[in-house]
Design a protein around this motif. Structure first.
Motif, PDB file in Angstrom:
ATOM      1  N   LEU A 149       0.851  -1.190   0.000  1.00  0.00           N
ATOM      2  CA  LEU A 149       0.000   0.000   0.000  1.00  0.00           C
ATOM      3  C   LEU A 149       0.884   1.236   0.000  1.00  0.00           C
ATOM      4  CD1 LEU A 149      -2.829   1.335   0.287  1.00  0.00           C
ATOM      5  CD2 LEU A 149      -2.488   1.231   2.771  1.00  0.00           C
ATOM      6  N   ASN A 150       0.479   2.239  -0.747  1.00  0.00           N
ATOM      7  CA  ASN A 150       1.239   3.479  -0.813  1.00  0.00           C
ATOM      8  C   ASN A 150       1.226   4.189   0.534  1.00  0.00           C
ATOM      9  OD1 ASN A 150       1.862   6.411  -1.546  1.00  0.00           O
ATOM     10  ND2 ASN A 150       2.188   5.353  -3.487  1.00  0.00           N
ATOM     11  N   ASP A 153      -1.352   6.930   0.884  1.00  0.00           N
ATOM     12  CA  ASP A 153      -2.738   6.624   0.506  1.00  0.00           C
ATOM     13  C   ASP A 153      -3.714   7.527   1.244  1.00  0.00           C
ATOM     14  OD1 ASP A 153      -4.798   4.707  -0.728  1.00  0.00           O
ATOM     15  OD2 ASP A 153      -5.295   4.681   1.407  1.00  0.00           O
ATOM     16  N   GLU A 154      -4.622   8.123   0.479  1.00  0.00           N
ATOM     17  CA  GLU A 154      -5.568   9.095   1.061  1.00  0.00           C
ATOM     18  C   GLU A 154      -6.641   8.429   1.919  1.00  0.00           C
ATOM     19  OE1 GLU A 154      -3.624  10.608  -2.578  1.00  0.00           O
ATOM     20  OE2 GLU A 154      -4.752   8.774  -2.100  1.00  0.00           O
ATOM     21  N   THR A 155      -6.973   7.184   1.619  1.00  0.00           N
ATOM     22  CA  THR A 155      -7.997   6.494   2.400  1.00  0.00           C
ATOM     23  C   THR A 155      -7.462   6.108   3.773  1.00  0.00           C
ATOM     24  OG1 THR A 155      -8.949   5.610   0.368  1.00  0.00           O
ATOM     25  CG2 THR A 155      -9.601   4.556   2.433  1.00  0.00           C
ATOM     26  N   ARG A 178      -2.591   2.602  -4.454  1.00  0.00           N
ATOM     27  CA  ARG A 178      -3.565   3.103  -3.480  1.00  0.00           C
ATOM     28  C   ARG A 178      -4.444   1.930  -3.012  1.00  0.00           C
ATOM     29  NH1 ARG A 178      -0.131   7.285  -4.196  1.00  0.00           N
ATOM     30  NH2 ARG A 178      -1.015   9.227  -3.376  1.00  0.00           N
ATOM     31  N   LEU A 179      -5.190   2.164  -1.932  1.00  0.00           N
ATOM     32  CA  LEU A 179      -5.958   1.090  -1.304  1.00  0.00           C
ATOM     33  C   LEU A 179      -6.949   0.446  -2.269  1.00  0.00           C
ATOM     34  CD1 LEU A 179      -6.309  -0.355   1.422  1.00  0.00           C
ATOM     35  CD2 LEU A 179      -8.168   1.228   1.932  1.00  0.00           C
TER      36      LEU A 179
END
Length: 473
Positions: A149-150, A153-155, A178-179
């Motif tokens: 996962l990055n 990641d914004e989530t 990303r997720l």
């Protein structure tokens, strides 16, 4: 130094299932400090899985802000700090309802964390010369399943103490998805052996056809083969259910049958136990009342002495002993099994319908056990994490003879139960053309232990009524 002294060993749950923080006692003086970084007996006593580490790795980081992750591997790991301090972030990347759950905390020498298989982990150093260590219970393999996962990641929205734009990150870690694009880590695989048998069919009905469940017959996998250890990537498996067996009780008394019975019921089980122990797999093995001689007054408990009468019983007893060598094992002893395909109840129902009046053994007593009950018991023990060991599993209620059960089948089928004639075992087999194995006269198994584990076996008489109603339909 930021290490907190004087703590007690303590387990702290997190929002991610299986991810557990441990406060570690650290003892220090003017010379430095000492801690028990991993203490199996104390930590398993607090509920930590005895995960069987096989490798110890150390990551040393010169600078503040060194950031690694987010990596999810197909093994468990115990992460602790030797010197310095880190910020850790964990994201559940396993298939299931907790996918995407995030947990963060700081670790120093007085705090460690157990990271279960499939949970993504990442670390950011908060002090110079920080070293952290991790025990893992598998070796890296190019054939294993990994997910990433990055870090940005914004989530997940991890609140990094030092902004990612200001820290050292590898180009590979920056490129992680990303997720929404992550490939979840699947559950550990389940292998069901004997998939085409009566119990195997019931296990398929109970466990379903999820991608991580493998149903195998003897043609699919030879558990007596010399290369069994390399037949699968066994570290990907969490459970083996051995529903395979040689069950031709009378044929086992012949030279050929004896060889086949020992191969399937003992040698194969020993091989499975070795694989299970070496790879941290739970082994479920299904056994039989034939490990006893049937002379006991009353019901047999799990710890009753083994006294098999014939070859079949001897091989099943040997299989029990072999299965018990697996570090994680459930041995289910059962009796008078009824499932799909040919069985005693079906035979009696057919005879009743065809107007045939049978002679049936009346001096052997036990309880019927329907395969759905065995499958449910297996699922219950595994899913609840019941203590490993031997469990009796049969239908509940009063014991009956084969003749009494036959009469009940006739009655439930709308026929006169008096058409069934009870005879002794000796009378029944007096004219047998081939070899006859000795049978235990008492096959009643005590159910106290399985009930104490939270499983309530179905009443044998009620199950019989439902089964016969299905035959009539």
């Amino acid at each position: 130094m930021s290490t907190a002294f004087g703590k007690s060993l303590e387990r702290i749950e997190t929002p991610i299932p299986g991810l557990v923080v441990f406060e570690l006692p650290v003892h220090g003086d003017s010379r430095g400090w000492f801690k028990e970084n991993w203490q199996r007996e104390k930590m398993t006593a607090l509920g930590l899985e005895d995960f069987g580490p096989v490798q110890n790795n150390i990551s040393f980081n010169d600078a503040i802000g060194t950031t690694r992750g987010i990596h999810a591997e197909p093994w468990d790991k115990w992460v602790s700090v030797a010197t310095g301090r880190i910020f850790g972030a964990w994201v559940d990347l396993r298939e299931g309802p907790s996918f995407g759950t995030v947990f963060t905390t700081e670790l120093d020498p007085s705090r460690a964390i157990f990271v279960p298989r499939g949970v993504g982990n990442s670390y950011q150093t908060l002090e110079t010369d920080t070293a952290y260590t991790y025990l893992v219970n598998d070796h890296w393999s190019p054939d294993a399943s990994y997910s990433f996962l990055n870090l940005a990641d914004e989530t997940a929205a991890i609140d990094w103490p030092i902004p990612l734009a200001e820290v050292e990150i590898s180009a590979k870690d920056k490129a992680h998805p990303r997720l929404a694009e992550v490939t979840p880590i699947p559950p550990k695989r389940i292998l069901v052996l004997g998939a085409s048998g009566q119990l195997g069919l019931a296990l398929r009905a109970r466990f379903g056809d999820a991608a991580h469940i493998e149903y195998a017959t003897r043609e699919d996998i030879d558990v007596t083969a010399a290369d069994l250890a390399d037949a699968r990537r066994w570290r990907d498996y969490g459970l083996i259910v051995n529903a395979a067996a040689y069950t031709a009780v009378d044929q086992a008394e012949t030279p050929e049958g004896r060889e086949q019975a020992w191969a399937a019921n003992a040698t194969a089980v020993a091989a499975l136990a070795r694989v299970a122990t070496e790879n941290g797999i739970t082994l479920v093995h299904v056994s039989s009342d034939y490990v006893f001689d049937g002379t006991l007054e009353g019901a047999y408990t799990e710890d009753a002495p083994l006294r098999p009468l014939g070859v079949y019983g001897q091989t099943k007893a040997a299989g029990d002993l072999a299965a018990s060598t697996a570090a994680r094992h459930y041995i289910l002893r059962t009796s008078w099994v009824i499932g799909e395909g040919g069985n005693f109840v079906r035979t009696m129902h057919s005879l009743a319908e065809r107007g045939i009046d049978p002679r049936v053994v009346g001096d052997q007593v036990g309880r019927l056990t329907f395969t759905s009950d065995i499958a449910d018991a297996i699922a219950h023990l595994v899913e609840t994490g019941a203590p490993f060991g031997v469990y009796n599993v049969t239908g509940s209620g009063d014991a009956s003879s084969w003749a009494e059960i036959a009469r009940e089948v006739f009655r439930l089928s709308g026929h006169d139960p008096e058409r069934v004639t009870p005879v002794s075992t000796d009378e029944y087999f007096a004219t047998a053309a081939g070899p006859v194995a000795p049978r235990p006269r008492n096959s009643v198994l005590d159910l106290t232990k399985i009930v104490s584990a939270g499983f309530s076996p179905a009443d044998a008489e009620e199950s019989l009524r439902a089964y016969v109603a299905g035959l009539k339909g």
